[in-house]
Scaffold this motif. Structure first.
Motif, PDB file in Angstrom:
ATOM      1  N   ASP A 216     -28.541  34.938  16.833  1.00  0.00           N
ATOM      2  CA  ASP A 216     -28.980  35.493  18.100  1.00  0.00           C
ATOM      3  C   ASP A 216     -28.799  34.674  19.138  1.00  0.00           C
ATOM      4  N   ARG A 217     -30.417  34.472  18.949  1.00  0.00           N
ATOM      5  CA  ARG A 217     -31.924  34.555  19.668  1.00  0.00           C
ATOM      6  C   ARG A 217     -31.689  33.314  20.340  1.00  0.00           C
ATOM      7  N   LYS A 218     -31.380  32.391  19.262  1.00  0.00           N
ATOM      8  CA  LYS A 218     -30.809  30.814  19.566  1.00  0.00           C
ATOM      9  C   LYS A 218     -30.055  30.564  19.824  1.00  0.00           C
TER      10      LYS A 218
ATOM     11  N   TYR B 292     -27.561  29.364  25.482  1.00  0.00           N
ATOM     12  CA  TYR B 292     -25.939  29.348  26.539  1.00  0.00           C
ATOM     13  C   TYR B 292     -27.128  29.499  27.501  1.00  0.00           C
ATOM     14  N   SER B 293     -28.053  30.336  28.063  1.00  0.00           N
ATOM     15  CA  SER B 293     -28.673  30.188  29.144  1.00  0.00           C
ATOM     16  C   SER B 293     -29.550  29.255  30.020  1.00  0.00           C
ATOM     17  N   LEU B 294     -29.638  28.042  28.548  1.00  0.00           N
ATOM     18  CA  LEU B 294     -29.742  26.981  29.141  1.00  0.00           C
ATOM     19  C   LEU B 294     -28.820  25.975  29.796  1.00  0.00           C
ATOM     20  N   ILE B 295     -27.495  26.113  28.775  1.00  0.00           N
ATOM     21  CA  ILE B 295     -26.265  25.523  29.538  1.00  0.00           C
ATOM     22  C   ILE B 295     -26.223  25.910  31.091  1.00  0.00           C
ATOM     23  N   HIS B 296     -25.964  27.411  30.813  1.00  0.00           N
ATOM     24  CA  HIS B 296     -26.055  28.595  32.171  1.00  0.00           C
ATOM     25  C   HIS B 296     -26.899  28.013  33.474  1.00  0.00           C
TER      26      HIS B 296
ATOM     27  N   ASP C 285     -27.943  21.976  38.623  1.00  0.00           N
ATOM     28  CA  ASP C 285     -27.342  20.193  38.793  1.00  0.00           C
ATOM     29  C   ASP C 285     -25.600  19.783  39.025  1.00  0.00           C
ATOM     30  N   MET C 286     -24.532  21.027  38.668  1.00  0.00           N
ATOM     31  CA  MET C 286     -23.496  20.837  38.691  1.00  0.00           C
ATOM     32  C   MET C 286     -23.207  20.544  40.091  1.00  0.00           C
ATOM     33  N   PRO C 287     -23.697  21.664  41.260  1.00  0.00           N
ATOM     34  CA  PRO C 287     -23.405  21.486  42.604  1.00  0.00           C
ATOM     35  C   PRO C 287     -23.626  20.002  42.939  1.00  0.00           C
TER      36      PRO C 287
END
Length: 62
Positions: A20-22, A27-31, A37-39
């Motif tokens: 769960d922690r990993k 998920y936090s990194l991807i978000h 960076d996406m904009p």
């Protein structure tokens, strides 16, 4: 008085907490990457102009 119920960590519980922690970390990194960076990537892609295909190609199909 101290409770006689002993609380033990099970192997499955520790494994689930680690996963769960990993997962939360990934998920936090991807978000973060998506929101920051996406904009920038979209703006770069919109600003580029596509060149027209060559109309005088030697490989014309009849």
């Amino acid at each position: 008085m101290i409770s006689k119920n002993k609380k033990y960590f099970t192997l499955f519980g520790m494994l689930a907490a680690t996963v769960d922690r990993k997962t939360s970390s990934i998920y936090s990194l991807i978000h973060s990457l998506m929101s920051l960076d996406m904009p920038k990537i979209v703006i770069i892609l919109i600003s580029r102009q596509l060149k027209p295909a060559k109309l005088y190609s030697t490989n014309k199909i009849k």
